[in-house]
Design a protein around this motif. Structure first.
Motif, mmCIF file in Angstrom:
data_model
loop_
_atom_site.group_PDB
_atom_site.id
_atom_site.type_symbol
_atom_site.label_atom_id
_atom_site.label_comp_id
_atom_site.label_asym_id
_atom_site.label_seq_id
_atom_site.Cartn_x
_atom_site.Cartn_y
_atom_site.Cartn_z
ATOM 1 N N LYS A 26 1.283 83.792 37.333
ATOM 2 C CA LYS A 26 1.788 82.494 36.886
ATOM 3 C C LYS A 26 2.409 82.600 35.493
ATOM 4 O O LYS A 26 3.426 81.968 35.206
ATOM 5 C CB LYS A 26 0.658 81.463 36.879
ATOM 6 C CG LYS A 26 0.230 81.003 38.263
ATOM 7 C CD LYS A 26 -0.840 79.912 38.171
ATOM 8 C CE LYS A 26 -1.200 79.383 39.553
ATOM 9 N NZ LYS A 26 -2.237 78.317 39.464
ATOM 10 N N GLU A 57 8.854 86.457 25.942
ATOM 11 C CA GLU A 57 7.658 85.979 26.629
ATOM 12 C C GLU A 57 7.194 86.974 27.685
ATOM 13 O O GLU A 57 5.982 87.198 27.856
ATOM 14 C CB GLU A 57 7.947 84.620 27.268
ATOM 15 C CG GLU A 57 8.141 83.503 26.254
ATOM 16 C CD GLU A 57 8.594 82.211 26.904
ATOM 17 O OE1 GLU A 57 8.052 81.152 26.558
ATOM 18 O OE2 GLU A 57 9.504 82.264 27.772
ATOM 19 N N ALA A 105 6.386 81.884 34.580
ATOM 20 C CA ALA A 105 6.728 80.840 33.609
ATOM 21 C C ALA A 105 7.403 81.404 32.364
ATOM 22 O O ALA A 105 7.656 80.669 31.414
ATOM 23 C CB ALA A 105 5.469 80.061 33.215
ATOM 24 N N ASP A 141 1.001 78.511 24.344
ATOM 25 C CA ASP A 141 2.125 77.682 24.782
ATOM 26 C C ASP A 141 2.582 78.103 26.175
ATOM 27 O O ASP A 141 2.861 77.258 27.039
ATOM 28 C CB ASP A 141 3.296 77.804 23.797
ATOM 29 C CG ASP A 141 3.019 77.114 22.469
ATOM 30 O OD1 ASP A 141 2.083 76.284 22.417
ATOM 31 O OD2 ASP A 141 3.729 77.415 21.483
ATOM 32 N N LEU A 142 2.655 79.410 26.401
ATOM 33 C CA LEU A 142 3.072 79.913 27.703
ATOM 34 C C LEU A 142 2.032 79.582 28.774
ATOM 35 O O LEU A 142 2.395 79.221 29.904
ATOM 36 C CB LEU A 142 3.288 81.431 27.629
ATOM 37 C CG LEU A 142 3.771 82.118 28.917
ATOM 38 C CD1 LEU A 142 5.120 81.535 29.361
ATOM 39 C CD2 LEU A 142 3.885 83.630 28.706
ATOM 40 N N SER A 193 0.083 77.033 28.850
ATOM 41 C CA SER A 193 0.236 75.613 29.172
ATOM 42 C C SER A 193 1.438 75.395 30.092
ATOM 43 O O SER A 193 1.367 74.642 31.074
ATOM 44 C CB SER A 193 0.396 74.813 27.878
ATOM 45 O OG SER A 193 0.616 73.437 28.156
ATOM 46 N N LYS A 194 2.526 76.082 29.794
ATOM 47 C CA LYS A 194 3.742 75.960 30.610
ATOM 48 C C LYS A 194 3.517 76.510 32.020
ATOM 49 O O LYS A 194 4.096 76.017 32.987
ATOM 50 C CB LYS A 194 4.891 76.688 29.920
ATOM 51 C CG LYS A 194 6.233 76.505 30.592
ATOM 52 C CD LYS A 194 7.386 76.921 29.691
ATOM 53 C CE LYS A 194 7.292 78.359 29.261
ATOM 54 N NZ LYS A 194 8.485 78.807 28.489
ATOM 55 N N ALA A 195 2.661 77.529 32.126
ATOM 56 C CA ALA A 195 2.383 78.151 33.424
ATOM 57 C C ALA A 195 1.367 77.368 34.239
ATOM 58 O O ALA A 195 1.114 77.697 35.407
ATOM 59 C CB ALA A 195 1.876 79.580 33.209
ATOM 60 N N GLY A 196 0.768 76.348 33.630
ATOM 61 C CA GLY A 196 -0.199 75.543 34.348
ATOM 62 C C GLY A 196 -1.563 76.177 34.492
ATOM 63 O O GLY A 196 -2.318 75.838 35.422
ATOM 64 N N TRP A 256 1.970 81.638 20.727
ATOM 65 C CA TRP A 256 2.958 81.846 21.784
ATOM 66 C C TRP A 256 2.281 81.912 23.150
ATOM 67 O O TRP A 256 2.747 81.332 24.127
ATOM 68 C CB TRP A 256 3.726 83.144 21.549
ATOM 69 C CG TRP A 256 4.765 83.067 20.482
ATOM 70 C CD1 TRP A 256 5.230 81.954 19.846
ATOM 71 C CD2 TRP A 256 5.490 84.174 19.933
ATOM 72 N NE1 TRP A 256 6.187 82.290 18.927
ATOM 73 C CE2 TRP A 256 6.374 83.647 18.959
ATOM 74 C CE3 TRP A 256 5.483 85.543 20.158
ATOM 75 C CZ2 TRP A 256 7.236 84.443 18.220
ATOM 76 C CZ3 TRP A 256 6.335 86.355 19.423
ATOM 77 C CH2 TRP A 256 7.201 85.803 18.475
#
Length: 435
Positions: free
Chosen positions: A243, A253, A247, A350-351, A353-356, A347
């Protein structure tokens, strides 16, 4: 004494007492213990005029400052005394005197050190891994001395001895009885199992080298059945890693995830990665690697089994900037030319969170440390897979233990190659790519 003076004295006393409120000892790595030392213990020492870099605090100091939980957790979860932690992890000890074994018998010490040297070369172990084995062996040596009144562990098992074998077995079992129930300290089942494994391996090494005629520890697995509680230590799963990669649209990233979960680097190591550390001009039967001159436990190397294409993409992107100095995560501001460990953590979160990813995994927020645990967990699974893969060879050699084949029949290079092939397959599956 006035109320203001009482309040001031209370505040001063509080400043001199380390605070471990909210610390989950079960999930603390040795790196976390290092941070706790500098963040909590060192300032208290300085307030009392003690240099935290040169004056090792005594056990009495920890007792007086209600900080014994630090020592207990260090011993229970990492098999480390504070002295070993001071020398090996904080790097504050005097290396001139060498390691202090619990015995003064020179033949026994030579046999122990030769085993560790052989283990390091055959299995390509890091310095920290060898130190861990040494600590566990020394705990057994200490228990053996206490239980049997002698530090000579070799004579009872040497070839052409007139003593009956059962005496050597009794002495070995007595040491584990002492560890199991005869001490004031309480060792966890996990610690005792780990000690048992390395002790068995040491005796088996002596038998294989024809130094010993028998292995007195061979029956320990049936004699002592320590039950290990389920560990609450959180860890990222292969699904989480996939995941994260899905993302991650940018090379920065993607390389972040590869460095943490694919190479098993610490956040601070990833932050300071420089192109000069990468070595690709290696023999045909070897693999590229990252070299570290000042890693936590000294110089070291990390094999590059995955992610070279992402590394190349990142380098190509950065090389377009004429001012690039070679750092893979450069900083445009600050005292260093590369980003900090905190930036890497930010970083990553944040990633995540973006990846769920879940906000909490076993009670802990997703972090680079959980990536590093994923790498170690995957490597542990790889070792188990390798052993399963050589069971047929073990049977042909008349051995019920595939570890004997790994130790005695596979060459160093072949053993490393097998482990790398298994690890590469696992990483490809976890990242969901055929890289």
């Amino acid at each position: 004494m006035s109320q203001s003076e009482v309040d001031q004295e209370a505040r001063t006393e509080g400043e001199r007492t380390p605070s471990f409120d909210g610390v989950r000892w079960t999930s603390c790595s040795l790196e976390d213990f290092v941070d706790l030392y500098w963040d909590q213990i060192a300032p208290c020492l300085e307030l009392e005029g003690i240099d935290p870099k040169s004056e090792k605090p005594t056990h009495q100091w920890f007792r007086d400052h209600d900080a014994r939980s630090f020592l207990a957790a260090l011993r229970r979860h990492h098999d480390r005394s504070f002295g070993e932690f001071w020398d090996e992890n904080l790097g504050l000890g005097d290396d001139d005197d060498g390691y202090t074994w619990a015995t003064e018998d020179e033949d026994t010490i030579d046999a122990l050190e030769q085993f560790l040297d052989r283990r390091k070369s055959r299995y390509s172990l890091s310095t920290s891994s060898v130190n861990t084995l040494r600590t566990r062996l020394n705990l057994y040596v200490y228990a053996y001395c206490e239980a049997n009144g002698t530090g000579d562990l070799l004579t009872p098992i040497q070839r052409e001895q007139e003593r009956p074998d059962y005496e050597a077995v009794d002495a070995c079992y007595a040491a584990f009885d002492w560890l199991n129930e005869g001490t004031e300290r309480s060792y966890s089942a996990q610690t005792l199992q780990r000690v048992r494994r390395v002790v068995d391996a040491w005796y088996q090494h002596l038998v294989g080298r024809r130094i010993a005629s028998m292995n007195p520890a061979s029956g320990l697995y049936d004699e002592f059945k320590w039950e290990i509680e389920e560990s609450p230590t959180p860890i990222l799963s292969a699904t989480h890693v996939r995941k994260l990669m899905q993302a991650a649209p940018t090379t920065r990233e993607q390389l972040l995830v590869v460095a943490l979960a694919g190479w098993g680097l610490r956040a601070s190591e990833a932050a300071a990665l420089h192109i000069s550390q990468f070595h690709r001009d290696v023999p045909e039967d070897d693999v590229p690697f990252i070299a570290f001159e000042n890693r936590k436990n000294g110089p070291g190397e990390v094999s590059l089994l995955f992610g070279l294409d992402i590394l190349d993409s990142r380098i190509d992107e950065l090389a377009d900037d004429e001012s690039w100095t070679g750092y893979l995560f450069p900083s445009s501001q600050g005292e260093t030319p590369h980003v900090t460990r905190d930036t890497i953590r930010n970083w990553f979160q944040d990633l995540a969170s973006k990846a769920g990813l879940p906000k909490r995994i076993e009670g802990e927020r997703p972090s680079p440390q959980l990536c590093r645990r994923f790498w170690y967990d995957t490597y542990t699974a790889v070792l188990e897979g390798v052993l399963e893969g050589v069971e047929d060879i073990a049977a042909e050699q008349g051995s019920s233990d595939p570890q004997v084949v790994m130790r005695n029949y596979l060459s160093d290079s072949r053993s490393r190659r097998i482990r790398r092939e298994f690890m590469r397959e696992q990483l490809h599956a976890a990242f969901g790519e055929n890289r």
